[in-house]
Design a protein around this motif. Structure first.
Motif, PDB file in Angstrom:
ATOM      1  N   ASP A 123      -0.038  -3.726   2.107  1.00 45.47           N
ATOM      2  CA  ASP A 123      -0.174  -5.173   1.839  1.00 45.47           C
ATOM      3  C   ASP A 123      -1.456  -5.573   2.590  1.00 45.47           C
ATOM      4  O   ASP A 123      -1.781  -5.364   3.806  1.00 45.47           O
ATOM      5  CB  ASP A 123       1.169  -5.792   2.407  1.00 45.47           C
ATOM      6  CG  ASP A 123       1.086  -7.425   2.049  1.00 45.47           C
ATOM      7  OD1 ASP A 123       0.270  -8.266   2.164  1.00 45.47           O
ATOM      8  OD2 ASP A 123       2.243  -7.550   1.310  1.00 45.47           O
ATOM      9  N   ASP A 124      -2.190  -6.838   2.004  1.00 50.87           N
ATOM     10  CA  ASP A 124      -3.416  -7.096   2.841  1.00 50.87           C
ATOM     11  C   ASP A 124      -3.093  -8.037   4.132  1.00 50.87           C
ATOM     12  O   ASP A 124      -3.971  -8.409   4.592  1.00 50.87           O
ATOM     13  CB  ASP A 124      -4.550  -7.778   1.688  1.00 50.87           C
ATOM     14  CG  ASP A 124      -3.744  -9.092   0.809  1.00 50.87           C
ATOM     15  OD1 ASP A 124      -4.269  -9.807   0.571  1.00 50.87           O
ATOM     16  OD2 ASP A 124      -2.592  -8.752   0.407  1.00 50.87           O
ATOM     17  N   SER A 125      -1.726  -8.586   4.046  1.00 52.81           N
ATOM     18  CA  SER A 125      -1.250  -9.550   4.901  1.00 52.81           C
ATOM     19  C   SER A 125      -0.825  -8.785   5.964  1.00 52.81           C
ATOM     20  O   SER A 125       0.471  -7.951   5.983  1.00 52.81           O
ATOM     21  CB  SER A 125      -0.465 -10.326   4.373  1.00 52.81           C
ATOM     22  OG  SER A 125       0.412 -11.188   5.338  1.00 52.81           O
ATOM     23  N   ARG A 126      -1.188  -8.806   7.347  1.00 49.91           N
ATOM     24  CA  ARG A 126      -0.738  -8.216   8.411  1.00 49.91           C
ATOM     25  C   ARG A 126       0.507  -8.657   8.877  1.00 49.91           C
ATOM     26  O   ARG A 126       1.529  -7.824   9.211  1.00 49.91           O
ATOM     27  CB  ARG A 126      -1.624  -8.221   9.526  1.00 49.91           C
ATOM     28  CG  ARG A 126      -1.194  -7.342  10.918  1.00 49.91           C
ATOM     29  CD  ARG A 126      -2.049  -7.566  11.824  1.00 49.91           C
ATOM     30  NE  ARG A 126      -2.291  -8.807  12.534  1.00 49.91           N
ATOM     31  CZ  ARG A 126      -1.483  -9.102  13.639  1.00 49.91           C
ATOM     32  NH1 ARG A 126      -0.830  -7.994  14.359  1.00 49.91           N
ATOM     33  NH2 ARG A 126      -1.452 -10.149  14.434  1.00 49.91           N
ATOM     34  N   VAL A 127       0.640 -10.006   8.558  1.00 55.88           N
ATOM     35  CA  VAL A 127       2.134 -10.618   8.874  1.00 55.88           C
ATOM     36  C   VAL A 127       3.156 -10.029   7.816  1.00 55.88           C
ATOM     37  O   VAL A 127       4.299  -9.799   8.490  1.00 55.88           O
ATOM     38  CB  VAL A 127       1.756 -12.220   8.660  1.00 55.88           C
ATOM     39  CG1 VAL A 127       3.148 -13.039   8.834  1.00 55.88           C
ATOM     40  CG2 VAL A 127       1.181 -12.694   9.858  1.00 55.88           C
ATOM     41  N   MET A 128       2.717  -9.916   6.714  1.00 59.30           N
ATOM     42  CA  MET A 128       3.909  -9.458   5.608  1.00 59.30           C
ATOM     43  C   MET A 128       3.978  -8.025   6.050  1.00 59.30           C
ATOM     44  O   MET A 128       5.191  -7.650   5.999  1.00 59.30           O
ATOM     45  CB  MET A 128       3.245  -9.722   4.191  1.00 59.30           C
ATOM     46  CG  MET A 128       4.406  -9.149   3.336  1.00 59.30           C
ATOM     47  SD  MET A 128       5.943  -9.889   3.285  1.00 59.30           S
ATOM     48  CE  MET A 128       5.761 -11.686   3.187  1.00 59.30           C
ATOM     49  N   ASP A 161       2.500  -4.142  -2.188  1.00 57.82           N
ATOM     50  CA  ASP A 161       2.270  -5.366  -2.658  1.00 57.82           C
ATOM     51  C   ASP A 161       1.430  -5.220  -3.799  1.00 57.82           C
ATOM     52  O   ASP A 161       0.922  -4.249  -4.260  1.00 57.82           O
ATOM     53  CB  ASP A 161       1.362  -6.289  -1.718  1.00 57.82           C
ATOM     54  CG  ASP A 161       1.345  -7.891  -2.013  1.00 57.82           C
ATOM     55  OD1 ASP A 161       0.151  -8.446  -1.456  1.00 57.82           O
ATOM     56  OD2 ASP A 161       1.888  -8.168  -2.888  1.00 57.82           O
ATOM     57  N   ASN A 199      -0.753  -8.112  -5.502  1.00 62.74           N
ATOM     58  CA  ASN A 199      -1.922  -8.694  -5.396  1.00 62.74           C
ATOM     59  C   ASN A 199      -2.878  -8.424  -4.158  1.00 62.74           C
ATOM     60  O   ASN A 199      -2.451  -8.628  -3.271  1.00 62.74           O
ATOM     61  CB  ASN A 199      -1.725 -10.014  -5.424  1.00 62.74           C
ATOM     62  CG  ASN A 199      -2.930 -10.969  -6.164  1.00 62.74           C
ATOM     63  OD1 ASN A 199      -3.791 -10.279  -6.667  1.00 62.74           O
ATOM     64  ND2 ASN A 199      -2.904 -12.178  -5.918  1.00 62.74           N
ATOM     65  N   MET A 200      -3.759  -7.339  -4.113  1.00 55.20           N
ATOM     66  CA  MET A 200      -4.559  -7.243  -3.157  1.00 55.20           C
ATOM     67  C   MET A 200      -5.880  -6.850  -3.051  1.00 55.20           C
ATOM     68  O   MET A 200      -6.399  -6.602  -4.654  1.00 55.20           O
ATOM     69  CB  MET A 200      -3.925  -5.655  -2.533  1.00 55.20           C
ATOM     70  CG  MET A 200      -2.651  -5.539  -1.971  1.00 55.20           C
ATOM     71  SD  MET A 200      -2.255  -3.809  -1.121  1.00 55.20           S
ATOM     72  CE  MET A 200      -2.047  -3.012  -2.705  1.00 55.20           C
ATOM     73  N   PRO A 201      -6.872  -7.023  -2.170  1.00 52.96           N
ATOM     74  CA  PRO A 201      -8.237  -6.923  -2.651  1.00 52.96           C
ATOM     75  C   PRO A 201      -8.639  -5.322  -2.877  1.00 52.96           C
ATOM     76  O   PRO A 201      -7.710  -4.540  -2.629  1.00 52.96           O
ATOM     77  CB  PRO A 201      -8.977  -7.365  -1.312  1.00 52.96           C
ATOM     78  CG  PRO A 201      -8.005  -7.359  -0.339  1.00 52.96           C
ATOM     79  CD  PRO A 201      -6.653  -7.574  -0.977  1.00 52.96           C
ATOM     80  N   SER A 233       5.257 -11.268  -4.387  1.00 54.85           N
ATOM     81  CA  SER A 233       5.599 -12.662  -4.896  1.00 54.85           C
ATOM     82  C   SER A 233       5.669 -12.727  -6.231  1.00 54.85           C
ATOM     83  O   SER A 233       6.490 -13.719  -6.666  1.00 54.85           O
ATOM     84  CB  SER A 233       4.616 -13.444  -4.237  1.00 54.85           C
ATOM     85  OG  SER A 233       3.157 -13.177  -4.915  1.00 54.85           O
ATOM     86  N   GLU A 234       5.311 -11.859  -7.011  1.00 51.29           N
ATOM     87  CA  GLU A 234       5.183 -11.817  -8.593  1.00 51.29           C
ATOM     88  C   GLU A 234       6.528 -11.050  -8.911  1.00 51.29           C
ATOM     89  O   GLU A 234       6.332  -9.868  -9.291  1.00 51.29           O
ATOM     90  CB  GLU A 234       4.028 -11.503  -9.073  1.00 51.29           C
ATOM     91  CG  GLU A 234       2.902 -12.095  -8.515  1.00 51.29           C
ATOM     92  CD  GLU A 234       1.426 -11.868  -9.200  1.00 51.29           C
ATOM     93  OE1 GLU A 234       1.433 -12.124 -10.499  1.00 51.29           O
ATOM     94  OE2 GLU A 234       0.472 -11.546  -8.502  1.00 51.29           O
TER      95      GLU A 234
END
Lengths: 155, 120
Positions: B7-12, B54, B56-58, B83-84
């Motif tokens: 996941d590109d979000s560290r928080v997630m 995830d 959606n990631m870059p 989220s999708e």
């Protein structure tokens, strides 16, 4: 050519926002229509995410820097004093991803969800050639977090 | 057991890791990737028992990652945490070989329901 008009409602937005808060922040919050709660002027953090394809639109989330930091601290289950600016960007971006992803799931397909963008400043971000569809204000710890959906245009 | 979280979000990634513990999956080795391309390399290097990705990631999206893994011959068990969560996305995930799709926001119960058939 049939064009499907899709306009998410405040109830759509408030439902997913309440679910995020309950699941990840372990807290209840009150979501009210914009205009019922005063949103203070001043510096704020804005997260933007876009949907493109069969439906084009954007979600913007606005909060004060302190409220944004509190959201990050709650997501991470750390003291607010331990939250960095990168954590705030990450957390608000992920919040936009979750709410935006839900809006995309309601919108006509096929469409794609952008990566989130997080901005800081005193001016409100705008999306040219788009119109406001709905707005809701979540009141959490006595502070507003505004969720606004726009349709059309490019962020 | 080794679980790779992409996941590109560290928080997630932190929330996913925390939810795994809350769901009873503690004591596992966690490997983290910040995008699909990094996750692809880490699957080759770390040989995880499960990938939680995830969408959606870059660099490389989750579905591109799954297609690349299957194209390379990897049969690593794979699930989306995204989220999708529309029916359309679930169909795409299943068609590509994902074993499950957990929609964000999620709970420990939804994690347990998705993972129990896969890792017990």
């Amino acid at each position: 050519m049939n064009i499907t008009v899709f306009e998410p409602t405040m109830e759509d937005v408030s439902g997913i926002v309440e679910e995020v808060w309950t699941s990840f922040l372990g807290a209840d919050l009150v979501v009210v229509p914009e205009g019922l709660v005063e949103v203070p002027a001043g510096e704020h953090v804005t997260a933007v995410i876009s949907v493109a394809g069969a439906w084009e639109g954007h979600l913007m989330i606005d909060a004060s820097p302190e409220t944004a930091a509190a959201i990050a601290a709650a997501f991470m289950e750390v003291d607010q004093s331990d939250v960095t600016e990168a954590d705030v960007t990450d957390s608000l971006g992920e919040l936009a991803n979750m709410v935006g992803g839900f809006i995309k799931s309601l919108a006509p397909s096929p469409s794609t969800l952008s990566l989130p963008l997080v901005l800081r400043g005193h001016s409100r971000a705008s999306t040219p050639e788009s119109h406001r569809v709905c707005s809701a204000v979540a009141v959490w710890r006595d502070a507003p977090v505004t969720f606004t959906v726009y349709a059309g245009g490019h962020a | 057991m080794k679980i790779l979280i992409a996941d590109d979000s560290r928080v997630m990634r932190q929330i996913v890791s925390r939810t795994l513990r809350q769901a009873g999956y503690d004591g596992h080795d966690i490997v983290e990737a910040t995008n699909g391309a990094e996750a692809f390399d880490l699957v080759q290097q770390e040989s995880p028992d499960l990938v939680l990705s995830d969408w959606n990631m870059p660099e490389m999206t989750g579905i591109e990652l799954l297609n690349a893994l299957r194209g390379s011959g990897s049969t690593v068990p794979f699930g989306f945490v995204t989220s999708e969560g529309s029916p359309e996305m679930r169909e795409k995930a299943e068609a590509a070989g994902a074993l499950f799709l957990i929609a964000k926001p999620f709970t420990a119960d939804s994690f347990r329901d998705a993972l129990e058939p896969v890792i017990g």
